[in-house]
Scaffold this motif. Structure first.
Motif: not given
Length: 244
Positions: A193-210
């Motif tokens: 849920m916290a990672a979603s807000f990071n992605l929303l602001t285009t900051v990005g999140s390290g939890v995703m597998n690129s």
């Protein structure tokens, strides 16, 4: 001579009060996320509470009388599926896994319709005031909540979309021991849920597998949704500012 009646002004003030209340509820949702990391079921409680407040405010103050029954029914169905999904994951995991897809689809449909109605309502506001801007901000945060639900469902259906090294499952291994397969989903829900807000602001999140296609599609959906909303918000402010 004012073009607004006393009743219209009263409803305007009530609606603006509803914008502020909703924004405060979403900020409380964010502030309490660290507690959800300690007790993961709290996230579902917060999500259900947010839905109840949202449905109540739409029913009382919405400028759009049409489809209010649809929003109410979708909200109630989303709450029912959230409770059923959580209980099924703990006590009957195969059923919970099967319910993941309809669970996330109903939530996303509810949030999409709610956000769309919020945009339509903001467009119909006669002036851009502080309360209206706060209403626009709460719509933006609502997209982040929807993204968190999407990430949680994605983890349950396709865990390869995430980087296990970043999620660090060993921090909450006690949940996995107590609840079996459901433990990993529940323990990571607040982080996602916290990672979603990071992605929303285009900051990005390290939890995703690129390196995973599903991961990239989900990231793009959340990021683009946020950027589209901001573009609509800017157009709203520029279009209404001269009427202030």
């Amino acid at each position: 001579m004012s073009r607004f009646t006393r009743d219209q002004i009263h409803r305007l003030r009530k609606r603006h009060h509803g914008y502020i209340v909703m924004l405060m509820c979403e900020l409380a949702f964010l502030i309490l996320l660290p507690l959800c990391d300690i007790w993961p079921p709290l996230l579902s409680v917060l999500l259900i509470s947010l839905t109840v407040v949202l449905v109540r405010l739409i029913g009382r103050y919405s400028l759009l009388p049409r489809h209010q029954a649809l929003v109410l029914n979708l909200g109630l169905l989303a709450i029912a599926l959230e409770v059923t999904w959580q209980l099924s994951l703990r006590w009957l995991y195969p059923l919970g896994h099967w319910l993941t897809l309809p669970h996330v689809l109903i939530w996303l449909l509810f949030f999409f319709l709610t956000t769309l109605r919020m945009i339509q309502s903001l467009i119909r506001e006669p002036f851009v005031t502080l309360a209206v801007v706060m209403g626009a901000a709460q719509g933006y945060l609502l997209i982040g909540v929807a993204g968190g639900v999407l990430l949680t469902a994605t983890y349950e259906l396709h865990p390869l979309a995430f980087d296990p090294a970043v999620l660090n499952a060993s921090l909450h291994s006690n949940l996995t021991e107590r609840w079996g397969d459901a433990g990993s989903v529940l323990q990571f829900a607040p982080v996602l849920m916290a990672a979603s807000f990071n992605l929303l602001t285009t900051v990005g999140s390290g939890v995703m597998n690129s390196g995973d296609v599903t991961s990239q599609v989900v990231v793009t959906a959340i990021t683009v949704s946020g950027q589209l909303y901001v573009a609509i918000l800017i157009a709203l402010i520029l279009g209404r500012f001269h009427q202030r």
